[in-house]
Design a protein around this motif. Sequence first.
Motif, short mmCIF file in Angstrom:
data_model
loop_
_atom_site.label_atom_id
_atom_site.label_comp_id
_atom_site.label_asym_id
_atom_site.label_seq_id
_atom_site.Cartn_x
_atom_site.Cartn_y
_atom_site.Cartn_z
N UNK A 102 25.56 0.86 21.86
CA UNK A 102 25.03 -0.43 22.13
C UNK A 102 24.78 -0.72 20.78
N UNK A 103 24.88 -2.19 20.57
CA UNK A 103 24.12 -2.63 19.33
C UNK A 103 23.87 -4.35 19.33
N UNK A 104 23.17 -4.50 18.18
CA UNK A 104 22.69 -6.25 18.53
C UNK A 104 22.62 -6.52 17.04
N UNK A 105 22.94 -7.74 16.63
CA UNK A 105 22.89 -8.41 15.25
C UNK A 105 22.10 -9.76 15.26
N UNK A 106 21.22 -9.77 14.70
CA UNK A 106 20.51 -11.31 14.64
C UNK A 106 20.56 -11.80 13.19
N UNK A 107 21.35 -12.75 12.88
CA UNK A 107 21.28 -13.27 11.33
C UNK A 107 20.90 -14.56 11.31
N UNK A 108 20.38 -14.96 9.92
CA UNK A 108 19.60 -16.47 9.77
C UNK A 108 20.15 -16.66 8.33
N UNK A 109 20.81 -17.77 8.10
CA UNK A 109 21.42 -18.16 7.02
C UNK A 109 21.17 -19.67 6.75
N UNK A 110 20.80 -19.96 5.15
CA UNK A 110 20.38 -21.23 4.91
C UNK A 110 21.10 -21.25 3.43
N UNK A 111 21.60 -22.52 3.18
CA UNK A 111 22.31 -22.93 1.98
C UNK A 111 21.69 -24.43 1.45
N UNK A 112 21.80 -24.44 0.22
CA UNK A 112 21.09 -25.70 -0.60
C UNK A 112 22.44 -26.45 -1.47
N UNK A 113 22.51 -27.42 -1.56
CA UNK A 113 23.54 -27.95 -2.45
C UNK A 113 22.98 -28.76 -3.85
N UNK A 114 21.98 -28.64 -3.71
CA UNK A 114 21.15 -29.70 -4.64
C UNK A 114 21.53 -29.01 -6.08
N UNK A 115 21.85 -30.08 -7.03
CA UNK A 115 22.01 -29.92 -8.16
C UNK A 115 23.64 -29.28 -8.68
N UNK A 116 24.22 -29.16 -7.61
CA UNK A 116 25.55 -28.82 -7.61
C UNK A 116 26.67 -30.17 -7.73
N UNK A 117 27.98 -30.07 -8.05
CA UNK A 117 28.80 -30.94 -7.91
C UNK A 117 29.22 -31.06 -6.33
N UNK A 118 29.59 -32.12 -5.95
CA UNK A 118 29.85 -32.37 -4.46
C UNK A 118 31.45 -32.77 -4.46
N UNK A 119 31.85 -32.41 -3.07
CA UNK A 119 32.95 -32.95 -3.02
C UNK A 119 32.82 -34.62 -2.27
N UNK A 120 33.19 -35.51 -2.79
CA UNK A 120 32.96 -36.99 -2.18
C UNK A 120 32.91 -36.94 -0.60
N UNK A 121 33.91 -36.40 -0.20
CA UNK A 121 34.26 -36.40 1.25
C UNK A 121 33.22 -35.64 2.05
N UNK A 122 32.27 -34.68 1.54
CA UNK A 122 31.46 -33.90 2.07
C UNK A 122 30.03 -34.31 1.81
N UNK A 123 29.89 -35.59 1.09
CA UNK A 123 28.44 -35.90 0.79
C UNK A 123 27.80 -36.54 1.91
#
Length: 211
Positions: free
Chosen positions: A155-176
């Motif tokens: 038996x197994x179980x995995x619980x994952x939580x992830x968070x990202x932040x793009x503040x202060x980084x260069x950004x791809x115009x299409x993803x803004x």
Amino acid sequence: AKDDSDKQVDTVHFHNLATYLEGSAETPIVNVLAGIRYEYHNWFGHSFVPRAALMKAVGPFFGKLMVSQAFRAPSPENLSSNSALLPERTTIFELQLALHIGDYLMVLANGYYIRIKRPIVFFYDEESETEQYINELGAGTRGVEAEVRFKYKKHFANLTASFYDATGSEKIDLYRVPGKSHALLGFSQLQITFNGNFHIIGGLHLGGSLV
């Protein structure tokens, strides 16, 4: 070139040469792993990609600090729409911590910073109705991830939580995202994932995942 059905067939010719060197050392303070990859592409020349990691285990605790780079040359498909494309290079800094709790439970935490130079991006021009790949100036994010792993026999179980932040980084115009410098279009900042498997009997299992 043309085949027997008189359809246009695009052909390309290129070659890669790559070699990898890696070394490790165990010391009373920390274990060290370092490597470097050399690659020669006849279209884009020479590239050196380093990687290094420091690792330490103390009882149930484990820690790892990593620095690495990656090199990606444009594919023939990319170049068929834009022959002026340049390779992209990624730099990653990552810290991972893990703690074993008893025999069946482990808790992990991970922090990272990713920087991509000249990312290759797919672009669709609505006016001319043409598809193209282009080099953006750069892109990057930083984030954290936490995971709980449980395993008992089959038996197994995995619980994952992830968070990202793009503040202060260069950004791809299409993803803004207008008015939100910390987020990227199409990528949720917070993601929670669960997956598990329960062994019922013999070869019968009940499993699933939720995002």
